[in-house]
Design an enzyme around this catalytic site. Structure first.
Site, PDB file in Angstrom:
ATOM      1  N   ASP A  41       0.796  -1.238   0.000  1.00 28.90           N
ATOM      2  CA  ASP A  41       0.000   0.000   0.000  1.00 28.90           C
ATOM      3  C   ASP A  41       0.830   1.291   0.000  1.00 28.90           C
ATOM      4  OD1 ASP A  41      -0.854  -0.889   3.431  1.00 28.90           O
ATOM      5  OD2 ASP A  41       0.918   0.202   2.688  1.00 28.90           O
ATOM      6  N   HIS A  66       6.687  -7.773  -0.863  1.00 28.87           N
ATOM      7  CA  HIS A  66       5.662  -8.321  -1.775  1.00 28.87           C
ATOM      8  C   HIS A  66       5.328  -7.342  -2.896  1.00 28.87           C
ATOM      9  CE1 HIS A  66       4.100 -11.235   1.576  1.00 28.87           C
ATOM     10  NE2 HIS A  66       5.121 -11.733   0.932  1.00 28.87           N
ATOM     11  N   CYS A 107       5.639  -8.700 -21.791  1.00 32.20           N
ATOM     12  CA  CYS A 107       6.817  -7.965 -22.281  1.00 32.20           C
ATOM     13  C   CYS A 107       7.543  -7.261 -21.133  1.00 32.20           C
ATOM     14  CB  CYS A 107       6.403  -6.953 -23.353  1.00 32.20           C
ATOM     15  SG  CYS A 107       5.555  -5.523 -22.677  1.00 32.20           S
TER      16      CYS A 107
HETATM   17  N1  APR Z   1      -2.726  -3.674  14.928  1.00 34.95           N
HETATM   18  C1  APR Z   1      -1.839  -4.725  14.924  1.00 34.95           C
HETATM   19  N2  APR Z   1      -2.136  -5.957  14.405  1.00 34.95           N
HETATM   20  C2  APR Z   1      -3.373  -6.135  13.917  1.00 34.95           C
HETATM   21  C3  APR Z   1      -4.348  -5.094  13.910  1.00 34.95           C
HETATM   22  C4  APR Z   1      -3.974  -3.820  14.443  1.00 34.95           C
HETATM   23  N3  APR Z   1      -4.813  -2.785  14.465  1.00 34.95           N
HETATM   24  N4  APR Z   1      -5.486  -5.579  13.336  1.00 34.95           N
HETATM   25  C5  APR Z   1      -5.225  -6.888  13.004  1.00 34.95           C
HETATM   26  N5  APR Z   1      -3.968  -7.206  13.362  1.00 34.95           N
HETATM   27  C6  APR Z   1      -3.272  -8.496  13.168  1.00 34.95           C
HETATM   28  C7  APR Z   1      -4.163  -9.720  13.156  1.00 34.95           C
HETATM   29  O1  APR Z   1      -4.363 -10.232  14.463  1.00 34.95           O
HETATM   30  C8  APR Z   1      -3.369 -10.692  12.287  1.00 34.95           C
HETATM   31  O2  APR Z   1      -2.491 -11.472  13.081  1.00 34.95           O
HETATM   32  O3  APR Z   1      -2.681  -8.460  11.890  1.00 34.95           O
HETATM   33  C9  APR Z   1      -2.543  -9.780  11.377  1.00 34.95           C
HETATM   34  C10 APR Z   1      -2.957  -9.764   9.909  1.00 34.95           C
HETATM   35  O4  APR Z   1      -2.712 -11.023   9.377  1.00 34.95           O
HETATM   36  P1  APR Z   1      -3.038 -11.378   7.842  1.00 34.95           P
HETATM   37  O5  APR Z   1      -4.352 -10.868   7.488  1.00 34.95           O
HETATM   38  O6  APR Z   1      -2.755 -12.821   7.693  1.00 34.95           O
HETATM   39  O7  APR Z   1      -1.990 -10.491   7.027  1.00 34.95           O
HETATM   40  P2  APR Z   1      -0.434 -10.734   6.768  1.00 34.95           P
HETATM   41  O8  APR Z   1       0.191 -11.494   7.858  1.00 34.95           O
HETATM   42  O9  APR Z   1       0.161  -9.437   6.419  1.00 34.95           O
HETATM   43  O10 APR Z   1      -0.488 -11.659   5.436  1.00 34.95           O
HETATM   44  C11 APR Z   1       0.720 -12.004   4.835  1.00 34.95           C
HETATM   45  O11 APR Z   1      -0.410 -13.059   3.019  1.00 34.95           O
HETATM   46  O12 APR Z   1      -2.294 -12.906   1.840  1.00 34.95           O
HETATM   47  C12 APR Z   1      -0.958 -12.759   1.745  1.00 34.95           C
HETATM   48  O13 APR Z   1       0.390 -11.415   0.344  1.00 34.95           O
HETATM   49  C13 APR Z   1      -0.536 -11.351   1.375  1.00 34.95           C
HETATM   50  O14 APR Z   1       1.165  -9.944   2.380  1.00 34.95           O
HETATM   51  C14 APR Z   1       0.099 -10.828   2.653  1.00 34.95           C
HETATM   52  C15 APR Z   1       0.563 -12.092   3.333  1.00 34.95           C
END
Ligand code: APR
Length: 262
Positions: free
Chosen positions: A108, A123, A134
């Protein structure tokens, strides 16, 4: 830094102040408070879009228009989002010479928007489109219009320059990220469920290289209780606000550690 006693925030701040070569690994959780949904969990993107149908390279090559249904939502949500206190807190810690780099799984661009200078986009980024035929690249804001599927000059459908499942991590990002993990004193793991590899290996690399692992997440993850040394339960913005508070409290304390290590 004031004696930590049993306060984990103070303990984490003391570690950061003492070691002063921290690296942050961030995930979708750090951008949730900017209005970007995370991936997993009830409100996550993958609850709405099956990642095997919408987020693999194979799916994109098979039906790019379908995958763009999901991507359109992601590009729009990222486009409207602005950095929150957690992004800004990391940038402030970088400015203070405490954090030296951010490794982000997010696409983002909010760390850079918050002022972080050394950001490793593990990522990739939504801000760029690439032709998978291409390899020509374009800026998303110049080539994408909402509702339309962007085309390359070679007439093939463009893909955001993000890593879909089944795609390799950009090798330079992986190399640099692992080197940062091997040589940091503290790894702050913020807002990631640590379920996706190879990003989820970074905390282990840091730990095995002697770093302290500080996890910031309201939930437990696969790291908590084994790789994590200090788990700060709470939202990223609230926890980073309190860590910065400890540093500013320290500035007012004549015996601050920046003058001596306790
Ligand atoms: N502050 C801190 N942590 C938070 C908050 C917050 N406000 N809200 C949610 N979380 C935590 C959740 O508890 C969870 O453990 O953030 C985590 C988000 O986890 P995912 O949704 O699995 O995201 P992420 O770990 O970044 O995913 C990794 O997976 O889908 C692919 O490419 C995508 O980069 C991504 C990768």
């Amino acid at each position: 830094m004031r004696a930590s006693g049993s306060d984990p925030i103070r303990e984490a701040a003391r570690l950061l102040a003492e070691r002063r070569n921290a690296v942050a690994l961030t995930g979708a959780g750090i951008s949730v408070e900017s209005g970007i949904p995370s991936f997993r969990g009830a409100q996550g993107m993958w609850a709405k879009y099956d990642p095997m149908e919408y987020a693999t390279l194979h799916a994109f090559m098979q039906s790019p228009r379908k995958v763009w249904e999901m991507l359109t939502e992601m590009v729009s949500v990222c486009g409207f989002a602005s950095p929150n206190a957690a992004h800004k807190g990391l940038a402030a810690l970088e400015g203070m010479g405490v954090v030296r780099a951010v490794i982000t799984q997010n696409v983002d661009g909010l760390h850079q928007a918050a002022g972080s200078r050394r950001v490793i986009e593990y990522h990739g980024s939504m801000e760029e489109l690439i032709c998978v035929h291409c390899w020509k690249r374009y800026l998303t804001r110049e080539r994408w219009t909402p509702g339309a599927v962007p085309l390359c000059d070679c007439d093939e459908i463009l893909k955001p320059n993000v890593v879909l499942f089944g795609e390799p991590i950009p090798w330079l990002a992986q190399e640099v990220a692992e080197e940062e993990a091997r040589t940091c004193g503290v790894l702050m793991v913020i807002g990631t469920s640590a379920q996706v590899s190879p990003a989820c290996d970074i905390p282990r690399i840091a730990k095995e290289s002697g770093a302290a692992v500080v996890e910031i997440n309201p939930e437990e993850t696969s790291l908590s209780g084994n790789v994590t040394d200090i788990h700060l339960r709470g939202s990223a913005s609230e926890v980073l606000r309190r860590i910065l508070e400890e540093f500013s409290a320290d500035e007012e304390t004549p015996s601050s550690p920046s003058h001596k290590i306790k």
